[in-house]
Structures are given as C-alpha cells and as structure tokens.
Design a protein around this motif. Structure first.
Motif, PDB file in Angstrom:
ATOM      1  N   ARG A 285       3.601 -14.874  -2.485  1.00 29.21           N
ATOM      2  CA  ARG A 285       3.598 -13.413  -2.529  1.00 29.21           C
ATOM      3  C   ARG A 285       2.860 -12.912  -3.761  1.00 29.21           C
ATOM      4  O   ARG A 285       2.927 -13.492  -4.831  1.00 29.21           O
ATOM      5  CB  ARG A 285       5.028 -12.876  -2.532  1.00 29.21           C
ATOM      6  N   VAL A 286       2.148 -11.814  -3.559  1.00 33.40           N
ATOM      7  CA  VAL A 286       1.386 -11.179  -4.623  1.00 33.40           C
ATOM      8  C   VAL A 286       1.708  -9.690  -4.604  1.00 33.40           C
ATOM      9  O   VAL A 286       1.837  -9.095  -3.519  1.00 33.40           O
ATOM     10  CB  VAL A 286      -0.132 -11.391  -4.432  1.00 33.40           C
ATOM     11  N   MET A 287       1.841  -9.090  -5.771  1.00 37.13           N
ATOM     12  CA  MET A 287       2.089  -7.652  -5.838  1.00 37.13           C
ATOM     13  C   MET A 287       0.914  -6.893  -5.224  1.00 37.13           C
ATOM     14  O   MET A 287      -0.252  -7.170  -5.503  1.00 37.13           O
ATOM     15  CB  MET A 287       2.305  -7.214  -7.288  1.00 37.13           C
ATOM     16  N   PHE A 288       1.259  -5.928  -4.384  1.00 35.22           N
ATOM     17  CA  PHE A 288       0.251  -5.126  -3.683  1.00 35.22           C
ATOM     18  C   PHE A 288       0.790  -3.705  -3.597  1.00 35.22           C
ATOM     19  O   PHE A 288       1.481  -3.345  -2.650  1.00 35.22           O
ATOM     20  CB  PHE A 288      -0.023  -5.724  -2.300  1.00 35.22           C
ATOM     21  N   GLU A 289       0.468  -2.895  -4.605  1.00 32.33           N
ATOM     22  CA  GLU A 289       1.076  -1.581  -4.759  1.00 32.33           C
ATOM     23  C   GLU A 289       0.066  -0.480  -4.450  1.00 32.33           C
ATOM     24  O   GLU A 289      -1.106  -0.746  -4.160  1.00 32.33           O
ATOM     25  CB  GLU A 289       1.627  -1.436  -6.183  1.00 32.33           C
ATOM     26  N   ASN A 290       0.536   0.762  -4.508  1.00 34.57           N
ATOM     27  CA  ASN A 290      -0.313   1.900  -4.190  1.00 34.57           C
ATOM     28  C   ASN A 290      -1.586   1.890  -5.036  1.00 34.57           C
ATOM     29  O   ASN A 290      -1.547   1.701  -6.257  1.00 34.57           O
ATOM     30  CB  ASN A 290       0.440   3.210  -4.433  1.00 34.57           C
ATOM     31  N   GLY A 291      -2.725   2.077  -4.375  1.00 36.33           N
ATOM     32  CA  GLY A 291      -4.011   2.086  -5.057  1.00 36.33           C
ATOM     33  C   GLY A 291      -4.663   0.730  -5.152  1.00 36.33           C
ATOM     34  O   GLY A 291      -5.873   0.641  -5.423  1.00 36.33           O
ATOM     35  N   ASP A 292      -3.898  -0.335  -4.950  1.00 29.80           N
ATOM     36  CA  ASP A 292      -4.477  -1.679  -4.981  1.00 29.80           C
ATOM     37  C   ASP A 292      -5.333  -1.919  -3.743  1.00 29.80           C
ATOM     38  O   ASP A 292      -5.076  -1.349  -2.665  1.00 29.80           O
ATOM     39  CB  ASP A 292      -3.379  -2.742  -5.051  1.00 29.80           C
ATOM     40  N   GLN A 293      -6.308  -2.806  -3.899  1.00 32.00           N
ATOM     41  CA  GLN A 293      -7.134  -3.232  -2.776  1.00 32.00           C
ATOM     42  C   GLN A 293      -7.160  -4.755  -2.727  1.00 32.00           C
ATOM     43  O   GLN A 293      -7.098  -5.427  -3.763  1.00 32.00           O
ATOM     44  CB  GLN A 293      -8.572  -2.719  -2.919  1.00 32.00           C
ATOM     45  N   ILE A 294      -7.272  -5.274  -1.515  1.00 33.62           N
ATOM     46  CA  ILE A 294      -7.423  -6.717  -1.318  1.00 33.62           C
ATOM     47  C   ILE A 294      -8.638  -6.943  -0.432  1.00 33.62           C
ATOM     48  O   ILE A 294      -8.746  -6.355   0.654  1.00 33.62           O
ATOM     49  CB  ILE A 294      -6.162  -7.334  -0.677  1.00 33.62           C
ATOM     50  N   LEU A 353     -11.315  -5.386   4.089  1.00 34.93           N
ATOM     51  CA  LEU A 353     -10.818  -4.704   2.897  1.00 34.93           C
ATOM     52  C   LEU A 353      -9.557  -3.918   3.241  1.00 34.93           C
ATOM     53  O   LEU A 353      -9.556  -3.106   4.174  1.00 34.93           O
ATOM     54  CB  LEU A 353     -11.885  -3.759   2.336  1.00 34.93           C
ATOM     55  N   LEU A 354      -8.487  -4.176   2.488  1.00 32.74           N
ATOM     56  CA  LEU A 354      -7.228  -3.459   2.661  1.00 32.74           C
ATOM     57  C   LEU A 354      -6.991  -2.605   1.415  1.00 32.74           C
ATOM     58  O   LEU A 354      -7.080  -3.108   0.291  1.00 32.74           O
ATOM     59  CB  LEU A 354      -6.051  -4.430   2.828  1.00 32.74           C
ATOM     60  N   ARG A 355      -6.719  -1.332   1.620  1.00 30.45           N
ATOM     61  CA  ARG A 355      -6.407  -0.447   0.498  1.00 30.45           C
ATOM     62  C   ARG A 355      -5.024   0.191   0.750  1.00 30.45           C
ATOM     63  O   ARG A 355      -4.793   0.794   1.793  1.00 30.45           O
ATOM     64  CB  ARG A 355      -7.445   0.650   0.335  1.00 30.45           C
ATOM     65  N   ARG A 356      -4.154   0.041  -0.236  1.00 25.32           N
ATOM     66  CA  ARG A 356      -2.794   0.577  -0.096  1.00 25.32           C
ATOM     67  C   ARG A 356      -2.792   2.035  -0.540  1.00 25.32           C
ATOM     68  O   ARG A 356      -3.261   2.372  -1.637  1.00 25.32           O
ATOM     69  CB  ARG A 356      -1.830  -0.220  -0.942  1.00 25.32           C
ATOM     70  N   ILE A 357      -2.259   2.906   0.298  1.00 21.55           N
ATOM     71  CA  ILE A 357      -2.162   4.320  -0.004  1.00 21.55           C
ATOM     72  C   ILE A 357      -0.712   4.755   0.124  1.00 21.55           C
ATOM     73  O   ILE A 357       0.094   4.086   0.797  1.00 21.55           O
ATOM     74  CB  ILE A 357      -3.054   5.153   0.939  1.00 21.55           C
ATOM     75  N   PRO A 358      -0.305   5.869  -0.492  1.00 22.73           N
ATOM     76  CA  PRO A 358       1.079   6.327  -0.338  1.00 22.73           C
ATOM     77  C   PRO A 358       1.412   6.564   1.133  1.00 22.73           C
ATOM     78  O   PRO A 358       0.593   7.050   1.900  1.00 22.73           O
ATOM     79  CB  PRO A 358       1.098   7.628  -1.138  1.00 22.73           C
TER      80      PRO A 358
END
Length: 359
Positions: A285-294, A353-358
């Motif tokens: 597991r890796v932290m993947f919070e708001n605003g982060d991209q993978i 590309l994955l981008r986490r948004i609220p």
C-alpha cells in the motif's frame, strides 16, 4: 484508445520513400555520365543493370519494367559512342539488362504480395486490439483517469500492451500490463488476461486472489516461456494497493511536484511464470491522497530511445503532468516522448494517469 493511436497505421517517411523511387534513375544517369567521361576505353554499360535492381526495392512491376526499358534506351547510344553497337559484347549487355529486369519484376511482385499480406495481418491485429482495449472511464469514484496509447511503427509488429479500469463492489480496480512478444499471439494472450481480470475484479474480494485468477488463466493458455508483466491495483480511501508482477514501478506525483517510484518491497515474477516462484507477489500500500497523481506505464515508454541511443527520462519529464486537466497533461507527456524519439516508436507505449480529487 487515447487519441485514436491504436488504430493508426504508420507509414515510412515521404522523403525517404521519394528518394528510393528516384534512386534507379539517378543510378542510370550516373552510369551514363561516368561512361561518357571515361571514354570508349572503359566500358561501364553492364552497370545499367543496377537501375531495374534498385527499382524492385521500392517500385511495382510496371515501374521496374519501365526502368529496365530506360536502361536499354540509354545503353544503345552509349554502345554506339563506345563503338560496340553491333558487337557481341553489347548484345550480351542488353541480354543481361533484360534478364535482370525480368528477375527484378518478379522480385517486385513477390515483395508487394508480402507487403499486402503483412498489412492485412497488422490490420487484423489492430482491429483486435481496438475491440479488446475498451475506452477507460474518465472518472471513477473520486479519480480522474487519463489514457495515452501510442502504437508502434509500421516496421514493428503490433504489441501486446493492455489496460483496464473497472468500478467494482470492492472499489476501483485497474490493470496495466505488457505481453512478452508481438503479433497476433500477443493480442490473443492479452485477450485472456483482460477477460480473466474483468471477471476476477468483480468476484474476488482480495487483490492477491485477483492475481491468482490471472495466473491460473494464463497457465491454461500459455505455452513455452511466454509471460505477461502486469500491475493490478485497487484504490482505497487514502491509499492504493499495488500487486506488481514484474512490471515497471509506477510514479507517484505529489501536488508539490515531488516524484517517487513505487517500487515493490519484494520483486515478483511476471504472470505465467508463477510456477517458478516459491511465493506469489504480495500487494503493498502507498499513500494516495487528494491532489496526488499516479502514472502507470509499459516498458515501451522508458525503453524508447532517441537518435543517440538514450532512453526516455520519464522521471525527469513527469512534471509535465502538472497541468489542470489530466488528459491534456498526459497528451503533453506523450508529445514529449515522440519528440524524444524523433519519429514513430518501435514498441507500443501505454500510459495510465490517475489523479485523486475531492469526492
């Protein structure tokens, strides 16, 4: 597929093709000039056979025959200039030109037939890829998703890159992978992997069980030493689980531009080689919070070389992904990749590309 890349046939550069088409006439002109400058003492007329020989490389049967006829037309006045017009030596030269022209016409016919067959096979493979690789959703839960898929050059066979994003009762799950080898066999293997993933992603509660289903499916259908590198991932509330099977590590891009390669704690073997390992890979597991991209990608990206043989520095160019719109950002990165290579890629290159948004 992103930007319609997967269905696009690449062709050879127009300038290169044009040069090849004019090469036979340039050769005939050069032989004629050299023969005139050398005078009757030296005979260069047999070199006129180079014209139809070069014509068979890029032209069709008729064009090759036309170049052969031009070679004979040039041969007659040159033979008169050299005092060989009615001599046995000139007769042998003309017969040689006719014979080489006939052989070149046959070679041109066989080459065109082979090119048509290869083009048909490539069209079938690309059509199969378009059916298999469905468009990914642009939004999934609190994620924005962008995709780039760049087909290989026409000189390379179609590849086996694959990807999928599905929303399941267990959360958003995704797959990216690369089949060893190319051609229709690679596309068929990709079909087995995608089919198994689309079922297992809904049925299995745990990520390792999804991986086991993929391994079992490939064990039934693969032969020899074929394998598939892949990453199966599952997005959680503020984390992402990565089940890495011998695939290049994704890049985590924080809002402040910090880039981290998400290397697995333990190296896992690719799918299809599970019988060779004592233990299967374990998800981390890796932290993947708001605003982060993978950014997940296949090796066609990082193994792309420029004219100097330098690999594409993906980690250095990842800041291009900071644009507001994920798809626009990924398109910019893809454009930079193509500029680095300076032409069509020699291997398929997929990027997700994955981008986490609220929420």
């Amino acid at each position: 597929m992103g930007e319609g890349d997967a269905g696009r046939l690449r062709t050879r550069p127009v300038t290169s093709l044009g040069a090849l088409r004019w090469l036979p006439f340039v050769v005939l002109f050069a032989v004629a000039v050299i023969d005139l400058l050398a005078g009757p003492s030296l005979g260069f007329l047999p070199l006129l056979t180079l014209g139809p020989t070069f014509a068979s490389v890029s032209g069709g049967v008729r064009r090759t025959a036309m170049v052969g006829a031009v070679a004979i037309v040039i041969c007659v006045p040159l033979a008169s200039y050299n005092g060989l017009l009615l001599k046995r030596q000139n007769t042998i030269t003309i017969v040689t030109i006719v014979g080489v022209t006939a052989a070149s016409m046959l070679a041109a016919h066989l080459r065109l037939k082979r090119e048509r067959e290869l083009a048909n096979v490539r069209l079938v493979a690309e059509a199969a890829q378009r059916v298999l690789l469905r468009p990914v959703p642009r939004r999934a839960a609190d994620l924005r998703v962008a995709l780039s898929y760049t087909s290989a050059a026409a000189e390379a066979q179609i590849g086996g890159d694959l990807y999928e994003v599905v929303t399941t009762p267990h959360g958003v799950r995704l797959l990216i992978g690369d089949v060893q080898g190319k051609g229709l066999a690679a596309v068929e293997t990709a079909a087995w992997v995608l089919g198994a993933f689309r079922e297992a992603a809904y049925d299995e509660a745990e990520l390792p069980d999804v991986g086991e289903r993929l391994e079992a499916s490939l064990a039934r259908h693969l032969s020899g030493e074929m394998f598939v590198t892949a990453i199966v991932a599952e997005v959680h509330h503020s984390e992402i689980s990565l089940y890495n099977c011998g695939h290049p590590a994704p890049l985590l891009i924080s809002p402040d531009g910090r880039i981290t390669a998400m290397e697995p704690p333990h190296e896992g073997l690719p799918l299809g080689l599970g019988a060779l390992a004592a233990d299967r890979p374990k998800p981390h597991r890796v932290m993947f919070e708001n605003g982060d991209q993978i950014l997940l990608f296949t090796d066609g990206v990082i193994e792309a070389r420029n004219a100097s043989g330098e690999f594409y520095p993906l980690a250095e160019r990842a800041p291009l992904l900071m644009a507001d719109d994920p798809q626009t950002a990924l398109d910019s990165l893809r454009g930079d990749l193509v500029r680095h290579v300076g032409g069509p890629l020699l291997d398929d290159a997929a990027m997700l590309l994955l981008r986490r948004i609220p929420a």
